[in-house]
Design a protein around this motif. Structure first.
Motif, mmCIF file in Angstrom:
data_model
loop_
_atom_site.group_PDB
_atom_site.id
_atom_site.type_symbol
_atom_site.label_atom_id
_atom_site.label_comp_id
_atom_site.label_asym_id
_atom_site.label_seq_id
_atom_site.Cartn_x
_atom_site.Cartn_y
_atom_site.Cartn_z
ATOM 1 N N LYS A 174 -13.446 -1.227 -1.783
ATOM 2 C CA LYS A 174 -13.436 -0.546 -0.948
ATOM 3 C C LYS A 174 -11.947 -0.097 -0.433
ATOM 4 N N MET A 175 -12.665 1.165 -0.493
ATOM 5 C CA MET A 175 -11.447 2.159 -0.272
ATOM 6 C C MET A 175 -11.881 2.791 1.009
ATOM 7 N N THR A 176 -11.075 3.756 1.168
ATOM 8 C CA THR A 176 -10.687 5.152 2.453
ATOM 9 C C THR A 176 -11.275 6.474 2.089
ATOM 10 N N SER A 177 -11.725 6.910 1.952
ATOM 11 C CA SER A 177 -12.193 8.211 1.594
ATOM 12 C C SER A 177 -10.460 8.991 1.251
ATOM 13 N N ASP A 178 -9.445 9.265 2.705
ATOM 14 C CA ASP A 178 -7.919 8.682 2.458
ATOM 15 C C ASP A 178 -7.390 8.378 1.371
ATOM 16 N N GLU A 179 -7.999 7.719 1.344
ATOM 17 C CA GLU A 179 -7.218 6.245 -0.188
ATOM 18 C C GLU A 179 -7.641 6.919 -0.997
ATOM 19 N N VAL A 180 -8.893 6.928 -1.336
ATOM 20 C CA VAL A 180 -9.191 7.473 -2.822
ATOM 21 C C VAL A 180 -8.587 9.336 -2.763
ATOM 22 N N GLN A 181 -8.387 10.021 -2.241
ATOM 23 C CA GLN A 181 -7.908 11.572 -2.121
ATOM 24 C C GLN A 181 -6.008 11.713 -2.585
ATOM 25 N N GLU A 182 -5.780 10.815 -1.772
ATOM 26 C CA GLU A 182 -3.826 10.498 -2.271
ATOM 27 C C GLU A 182 -4.176 9.372 -4.012
ATOM 28 N N GLN A 183 -4.618 8.701 -3.877
ATOM 29 C CA GLN A 183 -4.989 7.982 -5.317
ATOM 30 C C GLN A 183 -5.751 9.001 -6.668
ATOM 31 N N PHE A 184 -6.494 9.972 -6.031
ATOM 32 C CA PHE A 184 -7.336 10.350 -6.857
ATOM 33 C C PHE A 184 -6.829 11.547 -6.934
ATOM 34 N N PRO A 185 -5.927 12.083 -7.075
ATOM 35 C CA PRO A 185 -6.190 14.214 -7.024
ATOM 36 C C PRO A 185 -7.229 15.299 -7.261
ATOM 37 N N GLY A 186 -7.835 14.439 -8.483
ATOM 38 C CA GLY A 186 -8.855 15.166 -9.164
ATOM 39 C C GLY A 186 -9.997 14.938 -8.434
ATOM 40 N N PRO A 218 -12.942 15.339 -6.131
ATOM 41 C CA PRO A 218 -13.420 16.629 -5.179
ATOM 42 C C PRO A 218 -12.595 16.623 -3.322
ATOM 43 N N LYS A 219 -12.492 16.961 -2.697
ATOM 44 C CA LYS A 219 -12.025 16.810 -1.177
ATOM 45 C C LYS A 219 -13.683 16.298 -0.092
ATOM 46 N N MET A 220 -13.053 15.544 0.470
ATOM 47 C CA MET A 220 -14.063 14.901 1.587
ATOM 48 C C MET A 220 -13.987 13.942 2.430
ATOM 49 N N GLU A 221 -14.579 14.213 3.270
ATOM 50 C CA GLU A 221 -14.307 14.219 4.736
ATOM 51 C C GLU A 221 -13.758 12.947 4.779
ATOM 52 N N SER A 222 -12.422 12.923 5.837
ATOM 53 C CA SER A 222 -11.721 11.538 6.229
ATOM 54 C C SER A 222 -12.352 10.414 6.883
ATOM 55 N N GLY A 223 -11.522 9.180 6.470
ATOM 56 C CA GLY A 223 -12.095 8.297 7.690
ATOM 57 C C GLY A 223 -13.755 7.485 6.786
ATOM 58 N N ILE A 224 -13.998 8.117 5.900
ATOM 59 C CA ILE A 224 -15.186 7.490 5.140
ATOM 60 C C ILE A 224 -14.805 6.493 4.405
ATOM 61 N N ASP A 225 -15.500 5.208 4.263
ATOM 62 C CA ASP A 225 -15.451 3.686 4.003
ATOM 63 C C ASP A 225 -15.972 4.061 2.523
ATOM 64 N N LEU A 226 -15.562 4.015 1.715
ATOM 65 C CA LEU A 226 -16.479 4.134 0.300
ATOM 66 C C LEU A 226 -15.999 2.260 -0.815
ATOM 67 N N TRP A 227 -16.921 2.947 -1.926
ATOM 68 C CA TRP A 227 -16.813 1.911 -2.922
ATOM 69 C C TRP A 227 -16.792 1.684 -3.775
ATOM 70 N N ALA A 228 -15.173 1.392 -5.005
ATOM 71 C CA ALA A 228 -15.042 2.228 -5.740
ATOM 72 C C ALA A 228 -14.906 0.619 -7.326
ATOM 73 N N LEU A 229 -16.295 1.193 -8.051
ATOM 74 C CA LEU A 229 -15.909 0.616 -9.470
ATOM 75 C C LEU A 229 -14.760 0.894 -10.293
ATOM 76 N N PHE A 230 -13.504 -0.630 -11.076
ATOM 77 C CA PHE A 230 -12.506 0.145 -12.257
ATOM 78 C C PHE A 230 -13.172 -1.043 -13.030
ATOM 79 N N ASN A 231 -12.218 -0.345 -13.755
ATOM 80 C CA ASN A 231 -12.146 -0.290 -15.445
ATOM 81 C C ASN A 231 -10.868 -1.862 -14.971
ATOM 82 N N ALA A 232 -10.715 -3.377 -15.896
ATOM 83 C CA ALA A 232 -10.343 -4.225 -15.721
ATOM 84 C C ALA A 232 -8.547 -3.100 -15.918
ATOM 85 N N ASP A 233 -8.398 -2.378 -16.401
ATOM 86 C CA ASP A 233 -7.034 -1.359 -16.806
ATOM 87 C C ASP A 233 -6.694 -1.226 -15.187
ATOM 88 N N GLY A 234 -7.833 -0.672 -14.210
ATOM 89 C CA GLY A 234 -7.167 -0.163 -13.417
ATOM 90 C C GLY A 234 -8.471 1.188 -13.543
#
Length: 84
Positions: free
Chosen positions: A27-39, A41-57
């Motif tokens: 679980k990540m916030t849209s703010d964390e996603v924007q910070e960690q993955f600059p590529g 697209p811009k999204m609204e601040s404060g949204i809860d999101l769920w990210a699937l990552f490969n074992a290597d991150g």
């Protein structure tokens, strides 16, 4: 009885262990996603999101619904593990 096992694995091998087979959902916030993955697209601040990552991150999928992330993992034959 004592068993000693000395298995040597390189950092590169360790980094790719489980790649394509094992992943994690976080679980990540849209703010964390924007910070960690600059590529991403811009999204609204404060949204809860769920990210699937490969074992290597490597990020694989992003959703606003946790069940969708689990479905995507199943479709890609990735076994999600719990990360604390």
């Amino acid at each position: 009885m004592t068993f000693e096992s000395k298995i040597q694995i390189s950092k590169d091998e360790l980094a790719h262990l489980g790649a394509g087979q094992v992943g994690y959902i976080r679980k990540m916030t849209s703010d964390e996603v924007q910070e960690q993955f600059p590529g991403v697209p811009k999204m609204e601040s404060g949204i809860d999101l769920w990210a699937l990552f490969n074992a290597d991150g490597t990020p694989l999928f992003l959703s606003d619904d946790p069940s969708t992330a689990y479905v995507k993992a199943a479709e890609d034959e990735i076994s999600p593990v719990s990360v604390h």
